[in-house]
Design a protein around this motif. Structure first.
Motif, short mmCIF file in Angstrom:
data_model
loop_
_atom_site.label_atom_id
_atom_site.label_comp_id
_atom_site.label_asym_id
_atom_site.label_seq_id
_atom_site.Cartn_x
_atom_site.Cartn_y
_atom_site.Cartn_z
N ASN A 189 36.29 48.08 27.96
CA ASN A 189 35.54 47.42 29.02
C ASN A 189 36.45 47.17 30.21
OD1 ASN A 189 33.49 45.87 30.37
ND2 ASN A 189 34.54 44.01 29.68
N ILE A 190 35.99 47.51 31.41
CA ILE A 190 36.73 47.19 32.63
C ILE A 190 36.29 45.81 33.08
CG2 ILE A 190 37.09 47.80 35.04
CD1 ILE A 190 36.70 50.73 34.24
N ILE A 191 37.21 44.85 33.00
CA ILE A 191 36.88 43.47 33.34
C ILE A 191 36.76 43.30 34.85
CG2 ILE A 191 37.70 41.08 33.26
CD1 ILE A 191 39.06 41.76 30.61
N GLU A 192 37.78 43.73 35.55
CA GLU A 192 37.79 43.63 37.01
C GLU A 192 38.59 44.79 37.57
OE1 GLU A 192 36.28 42.04 39.18
OE2 GLU A 192 35.85 39.97 38.62
N SER A 193 38.26 45.17 38.78
CA SER A 193 39.01 46.22 39.47
C SER A 193 39.29 45.77 40.89
CB SER A 193 38.21 47.52 39.49
OG SER A 193 38.71 48.39 40.48
N ALA A 194 40.40 46.26 41.43
CA ALA A 194 40.74 45.95 42.82
C ALA A 194 40.21 47.00 43.75
CB ALA A 194 42.26 45.84 42.99
N SER A 195 39.27 47.80 43.30
CA SER A 195 38.67 48.81 44.17
C SER A 195 37.21 48.96 43.76
CB SER A 195 39.44 50.12 44.07
OG SER A 195 38.82 51.10 44.86
N TRP A 196 36.84 50.12 43.22
CA TRP A 196 35.47 50.41 42.78
C TRP A 196 34.47 50.20 43.91
CZ3 TRP A 196 38.73 50.89 39.09
CH2 TRP A 196 38.38 51.53 37.91
N ASP A 197 34.82 50.60 45.11
CA ASP A 197 33.94 50.44 46.26
C ASP A 197 33.65 51.80 46.88
OD1 ASP A 197 33.78 47.60 46.16
OD2 ASP A 197 35.80 47.48 46.96
N ASP A 352 41.70 34.90 31.81
CA ASP A 352 41.96 36.33 31.65
C ASP A 352 40.82 37.17 32.23
OD1 ASP A 352 44.37 35.95 30.44
OD2 ASP A 352 43.66 36.26 28.39
N GLN A 353 39.65 36.55 32.40
CA GLN A 353 38.51 37.28 32.93
C GLN A 353 38.55 37.42 34.45
OE1 GLN A 353 36.28 38.71 30.70
NE2 GLN A 353 37.87 37.96 29.31
N LEU A 354 39.54 36.80 35.07
CA LEU A 354 39.70 36.92 36.52
C LEU A 354 40.93 37.76 36.82
CD1 LEU A 354 38.97 33.25 37.70
CD2 LEU A 354 37.41 35.23 37.76
N PHE A 355 40.76 38.86 37.54
CA PHE A 355 41.85 39.73 37.92
C PHE A 355 42.36 39.26 39.28
CE2 PHE A 355 43.10 44.28 39.25
CZ PHE A 355 44.32 44.16 38.62
N PRO A 356 43.60 38.75 39.36
CA PRO A 356 44.07 38.11 40.60
C PRO A 356 43.81 38.88 41.89
CG PRO A 356 45.65 37.76 38.86
CD PRO A 356 44.62 38.69 38.30
N PRO A 357 44.12 40.19 41.98
CA PRO A 357 43.86 40.88 43.25
C PRO A 357 42.38 40.86 43.64
CG PRO A 357 45.29 42.20 41.86
CD PRO A 357 44.78 41.07 41.01
N LYS A 358 41.51 40.99 42.63
CA LYS A 358 40.09 41.05 42.92
C LYS A 358 39.53 39.70 43.32
CE LYS A 358 36.24 43.34 43.22
NZ LYS A 358 36.09 44.42 44.22
N VAL A 359 39.90 38.64 42.60
CA VAL A 359 39.35 37.33 42.92
C VAL A 359 39.83 36.85 44.29
CG1 VAL A 359 41.13 35.88 41.80
CG2 VAL A 359 38.78 35.06 41.95
N LEU A 360 41.07 37.16 44.65
CA LEU A 360 41.55 36.79 45.98
C LEU A 360 40.80 37.57 47.05
CD1 LEU A 360 45.41 36.48 45.42
CD2 LEU A 360 43.76 34.64 45.78
N GLU A 361 40.53 38.84 46.77
CA GLU A 361 39.74 39.63 47.71
C GLU A 361 38.35 39.03 47.90
OE1 GLU A 361 37.55 44.01 47.85
OE2 GLU A 361 39.27 43.71 46.52
N GLN A 362 37.72 38.63 46.79
CA GLN A 362 36.38 38.05 46.88
C GLN A 362 36.39 36.75 47.68
OE1 GLN A 362 35.46 37.71 42.71
NE2 GLN A 362 34.66 39.79 42.55
N ILE A 363 37.41 35.92 47.45
CA ILE A 363 37.50 34.64 48.16
C ILE A 363 37.67 34.86 49.66
CG2 ILE A 363 38.94 32.59 48.49
CD1 ILE A 363 39.45 32.67 45.45
N VAL A 364 38.61 35.73 50.02
CA VAL A 364 38.84 35.99 51.44
C VAL A 364 37.60 36.57 52.09
CG1 VAL A 364 40.19 37.36 53.08
CG2 VAL A 364 41.33 36.23 51.18
N GLU A 365 36.96 37.51 51.40
CA GLU A 365 35.76 38.12 51.97
C GLU A 365 34.65 37.09 52.12
OE1 GLU A 365 32.76 41.92 51.14
OE2 GLU A 365 34.35 41.43 49.71
N HIS A 366 34.47 36.25 51.10
CA HIS A 366 33.40 35.25 51.14
C HIS A 366 33.60 34.26 52.30
CE1 HIS A 366 30.52 32.24 49.69
NE2 HIS A 366 31.46 31.33 49.86
#
Length: 389
Positions: A189-197, A352-366
């Protein structure tokens, strides 16, 4: 030897019904670290996945016969033009040597004890360089070079750069799909990715030549991935992001009689990324944009207040608006507003379910897209030093 072993591995994989792999041979090169330029491997049909210390290079070749390399070797033997770099390549090692070069120190120490049926969570880095994506530095104007001529060179460079970035985007998209299929076939299972866009655009955490993700998979699939998926350059256990819960004595004043007034309406805003904020705290309440608060903690997305006993995010918020000291009298107007982005749980740890690069990206974008926020603060540290490979 490398090609023969790879072909044998492919036959075994089909017999054992293992997931399909990209058509590329993974291997390791040892070259002369003083004279060999890794970029020269492109002319050999070899993609550089990672350049390590002491002349070791993790490579991959889509041409399983190494036709370009064989040609260069023949040119070297026959003393023909084109084979001059061959003597600087000292050794070609099998891909089975890869664990010691791509695993974190902790994972490498546990490698022999990894159990096939046990479930593991790891962070994976995957290269997307390719062999035909050439990228050069911005042109410098030569001494005495005509201005119009220089501008034309810059325009040509910009056109080539755009093509290269598009190639990188397409290659990244292709490898994301290949890796997704591999993980799915491995029942992972892919939990989080820093891309997939969208492959035509670079996201905030996505690098032009690679992407990273957090995956959950069995020990058997983990070993298969490390040994055989050709484009991986880094595999590490999720870092434990947390902050000390030690209480700072004397950091609050119970005798303060000053009045906190709200910042100016046009004052800057600082988003505090931490364990949440005790938003009704009398020393903070009037400086917080309460309607903006948001939580990324799994299963606690509606709980934005600081649940840490000693109030870690609350203390960070206080440090932002009271950089020197907390007044004891009069009025005090902070120079900025506060926003609350909660990512640490009640134990002051990152899930562990939060991938640091991705969650920071989501926060900044939000916060940037919806609120125009441009200043972000997080005071979160990892348990181990950053790997510089």
């Amino acid at each position: 030897m490398v090609t023969a072993n790879w072909e044998q591995i492919q036959k075994q994989r089909k017999a054992e019904d293992k997931p399909d792999l990209p058509e590329a041979v993974p291997f390791i090169l040892q070259v002369d670290p003083k004279s060999f330029d890794a970029d020269d491997l492109r002319t050999f049909g070899i993609e550089v996945i990672s350049e390590l210390e002491n002349g070791y290079i993790i490579g991959a070749a889509a041409d399983v016969e190494f036709s370009d390399l064989q040609k260069k070797i023949s040119q070297c033997i026959d003393k023909e033009r084109g084979g001059g770099k061959i003597p600087e390549i000292w050794e070609i090692l099998e891909g089975t040597k890869r664990p010691e070069y791509i695993l974190s120190e902790q994972l490498l120490g546990e490698w022999d004890n990894i159990k096939d049926q046990q479930i593991y969570i790891v962070d994976v880095g995957i290269a997307c360089v390719g062999v035909d994506c050439n990228y050069s530095d911005y042109p410098k104007q030569g001494e005495g070079e005509d201005g119009d001529k220089y501008i034309k060179r810059v325009v040509r460079w910009q056109g080539k750069r755009k093509i290269t970035e598009q190639k990188w985007g397409d290659l990244q998209w292709e490898r994301e799909q290949e890796f997704t299929r591999f993980i799915d076939s491995s029942k992972g299972n892919i939990i989080e990715s820093a891309s997939w866009d969208d492959p035509s655009s670079l996201s905030l955490t996505q690098l032009a030549d690679s992407f990273s993700c957090r995956v959950q998979l069995s020990g058997k699939a983990l070993k298969d991935m490390v040994l055989n998926f050709p484009y991986i350059f880094d595999v590490s256990e999720p870092d434990q992001y947390y902050e000390s819960l030690q209480k700072v004595e004397g950091s609050e004043s119970s005798s303060s009689t000053f009045e906190l007034i709200s910042p100016d309406s046009n004052a800057s805003t600082v988003c505090v990324i931490d364990s949440g904020i005790q938003e009704r705290h009398p020393l903070l309440q009037k400086a917080i944009k309460h309607s903006d608060s948001h939580s990324w903690v799994p299963y606690q997305t509606f709980q934005t207040s600081d649940q840490v006993q000693t109030g870690h995010g609350t203390r960070v918020a206080g440090a932002v608006i009271y950089p020197q000291t907390i007044p004891t009298s009069g009025q005090y107007q902070p120079v900025c507003w506060l926003q609350n982005a909660r990512i640490l749980d009640e134990d002051c740890k990152l899930s562990d379910q939060l991938f640091p690069p991705k969650v920071l990206e989501q926060i900044v974008e939000h916060f940037h897209k919806t609120k125009g926020t441009r200043i972000f603060n997080h005071s979160i540290t990892g348990s181990v030093p950053c790997r510089t490979q």
